[in-house]
Design an enzyme around this catalytic site. Structure first.
Site, PDB file in Angstrom:
ATOM      1  N   SER A  76       0.801  -1.222   0.000  1.00  0.00           N
ATOM      2  CA  SER A  76       0.000   0.000   0.000  1.00  0.00           C
ATOM      3  C   SER A  76       0.835   1.274   0.000  1.00  0.00           C
ATOM      4  O   SER A  76       0.295   2.373   0.107  1.00  0.00           O
ATOM      5  CB  SER A  76      -0.897   0.002   1.239  1.00  0.00           C
ATOM      6  OG  SER A  76      -0.110  -0.274   2.390  1.00  0.00           O
ATOM      7  N   THR A 179      -2.134   3.382   4.168  1.00  0.00           N
ATOM      8  CA  THR A 179      -1.138   4.450   4.105  1.00  0.00           C
ATOM      9  C   THR A 179      -0.263   4.411   5.353  1.00  0.00           C
ATOM     10  O   THR A 179      -0.754   4.101   6.429  1.00  0.00           O
ATOM     11  CB  THR A 179      -1.893   5.797   4.097  1.00  0.00           C
ATOM     12  OG1 THR A 179      -2.646   5.860   2.908  1.00  0.00           O
ATOM     13  CG2 THR A 179      -0.975   6.991   4.211  1.00  0.00           C
ATOM     14  N   THR A 197       1.677   6.969   0.317  1.00  0.00           N
ATOM     15  CA  THR A 197       0.776   5.876  -0.036  1.00  0.00           C
ATOM     16  C   THR A 197       0.752   5.620  -1.535  1.00  0.00           C
ATOM     17  O   THR A 197       1.067   6.509  -2.328  1.00  0.00           O
ATOM     18  CB  THR A 197      -0.659   6.236   0.417  1.00  0.00           C
ATOM     19  OG1 THR A 197      -1.505   5.101   0.319  1.00  0.00           O
ATOM     20  CG2 THR A 197      -1.266   7.351  -0.408  1.00  0.00           C
ATOM     21  N   ARG A 207      -7.082   9.101  -9.900  1.00  0.00           N
ATOM     22  CA  ARG A 207      -7.631   9.391  -8.573  1.00  0.00           C
ATOM     23  C   ARG A 207      -6.498   9.769  -7.595  1.00  0.00           C
ATOM     24  O   ARG A 207      -5.473   9.111  -7.525  1.00  0.00           O
ATOM     25  CB  ARG A 207      -8.384   8.167  -8.048  1.00  0.00           C
ATOM     26  CG  ARG A 207      -9.020   8.362  -6.662  1.00  0.00           C
ATOM     27  CD  ARG A 207      -8.154   7.806  -5.547  1.00  0.00           C
ATOM     28  NE  ARG A 207      -8.820   7.802  -4.252  1.00  0.00           N
ATOM     29  CZ  ARG A 207      -8.211   7.548  -3.108  1.00  0.00           C
ATOM     30  NH1 ARG A 207      -6.935   7.242  -3.095  1.00  0.00           N
ATOM     31  NH2 ARG A 207      -8.867   7.569  -1.969  1.00  0.00           N
ATOM     32  N   THR A 230      -5.508   7.648   7.849  1.00  0.00           N
ATOM     33  CA  THR A 230      -5.445   6.520   6.920  1.00  0.00           C
ATOM     34  C   THR A 230      -6.871   6.016   6.695  1.00  0.00           C
ATOM     35  O   THR A 230      -7.770   6.327   7.465  1.00  0.00           O
ATOM     36  CB  THR A 230      -4.545   5.390   7.463  1.00  0.00           C
ATOM     37  OG1 THR A 230      -4.486   4.339   6.491  1.00  0.00           O
ATOM     38  CG2 THR A 230      -5.068   4.824   8.772  1.00  0.00           C
ATOM     39  N   GLY A 231      -7.042   5.265   5.622  1.00  0.00           N
ATOM     40  CA  GLY A 231      -8.376   4.761   5.308  1.00  0.00           C
ATOM     41  C   GLY A 231      -8.919   5.415   4.045  1.00  0.00           C
ATOM     42  O   GLY A 231      -8.146   5.888   3.211  1.00  0.00           O
TER      43      GLY A 231
HETATM   44  N1  ASP Z   1      -5.889   7.226   2.604  1.00  0.00           N
HETATM   45  C1  ASP Z   1      -5.447   6.489   1.455  1.00  0.00           C
HETATM   46  C2  ASP Z   1      -6.151   6.966   0.226  1.00  0.00           C
HETATM   47  O1  ASP Z   1      -7.358   7.193   0.282  1.00  0.00           O
HETATM   48  C3  ASP Z   1      -5.672   5.032   1.585  1.00  0.00           C
HETATM   49  C4  ASP Z   1      -4.970   4.377   2.718  1.00  0.00           C
HETATM   50  O2  ASP Z   1      -4.973   4.817   3.859  1.00  0.00           O
HETATM   51  O3  ASP Z   1      -4.330   3.394   2.442  1.00  0.00           O
HETATM   52  O4  ASP Z   1      -5.535   7.022  -0.809  1.00  0.00           O
END
Ligand code: ASP
Length: 317
Positions: A76, A179, A197, A207, A230-231
């Site tokens: 990731s 991330t 990330t 995106r 993160t998320g």
């Molecule tokens: N926050 C990141 C994103 O939306 C994803 C992740 O936390 O892995 O790109």
């Protein structure tokens, strides 16, 4: 430039303490490093190695997140990151110090260490963010090497995904994110943050998530504290979560209370059934907090040389 007081003036004229200036500066606090997920453990250690030698938080956060960026087994972040739905690994990263200096890259391809490109944007340009082709050109001009970041393992997973995904972007599950966001307080009491990330796996081409957005993926105010996210980036961007957490701390909330309130803001507005967001916060006294929408969010904390992985508290019961 050095002032009469022995303080250097930064790019924007803020007084900055420098460990290298004439006369010793006494360390005034114990360093602390806080970062997202289990890849935070080796990242914390790399950051700690700098902080324990009285290095600066900004150098520590960069060195820390470079560990998962270079690890092909972390799917990731950086090398080995899962690609977008067209098979391109596109990277987002940003970095910020206690004075408000910051740098960011988004939609950067072929460069293993986007955090170091973001640092160069911060240190060597009048801008905050470079994106896509321009970010790549800047990286190459600054000595970064073009590499293939799509590992055989990531390519195989992407090909497997294509079998039943019908080219539908961004179907969130527990395997397509993570991330690294890393916060550090150095022994001089200065805070910094870094976030890097490959974004949500199999996202639409082009995106960009929250991770390179100052105030979303991270935010630092040296007088108050720092936060990172993160998320699902879309939810973090819509509430400018990291900025919100620092502002809540400014109003007197603890880092834990601020993370909880930022998660509640998302929950009030969104359908949170199949999504995850996790926040970390650290104030300038070294108090910290963590909170997530759902179970499963883990963070790594390093204090007094001890590095631990902890299950975050969460809203969904
Ligand atoms: N926050 C990141 C994103 O939306 C994803 C992740 O936390 O892995 O790109």
């Amino acid at each position: 430039m050095l002032t009469g007081l022995g303080l250097s003036l930064g790019k924007y004229g803020y007084a900055q303490k420098s460990p290298n200036m004439a006369g010793p500066i006494q360390p005034k606090t114990s360093p602390i490093v806080l970062s997202t997920w289990n890849h935070g453990i080796p990242a914390n250690q790399a950051a700690w190695n700098i902080l324990k030698a009285n290095g600066k938080a900004i150098d520590a956060v960069e060195a820390g997140v470079k560990i998962p960026e270079a690890d092909p087994n972390v799917s990731s972040v950086g090398l080995g990151g899962l690609p977008d739905r067209d098979g391109n690994v596109t990277l987002d990263a940003c970095i910020m110090d206690q004075t408000g200096n910051c740098g960011s890259v988004s939609y950067l391809q072929h460069i293993k260490h986007p955090i170091s490109v973001a640092r160069k944007v911060m240190d060597n340009t009048p801008h905050v963010m470079l994106s896509g082709e321009g970010a790549l050109r800047f990286a190459l001009e600054n000595g970064f090497e073009k590499e293939n970041l799509l590992t055989a393992e990531a390519k195989a997973k992407w090909m497997e995904w294509q079998k039943d995904a019908k080219y539908k972007p961004w179907i969130y599950d527990d395997s397509n994110h993570d991330t690294i966001g890393l916060l550090a307080l150095d022994s001089f009491g200065d805070l910094s943050a870094a976030c890097t990330t490959s974004g949500l796996a199999y996202k639409m081409h082009g995106r960009v998530g929250d991770s390179p957005i100052i105030g979303a993926g991270l935010f630092v105010d040296g007088e108050i504290g720092a936060a990172t996210a993160t998320g699902v980036g879309e939810l973090v961007m819509k509430t400018l979560g990291s900025f919100l957490i620092v502002e809540l701390m400014r109003q007197g909330r603890s880092p834990q209370e601020a993370c909880e309130e930022a998660i509640l803001r998302i929950a009030k507005k969104e359908d949170i059934k199949n999504v995850q967001v996790g926040y970390l916060a650290l104030d300038k006294e070294g108090n910290y907090g963590a909170y997530a929408l759902k179970p499963g969010f883990q963070y790594a904390i390093m204090v007094n040389g001890e590095n631990k992985l902890i299950d975050s508290d969460h809203l969904e019961r």
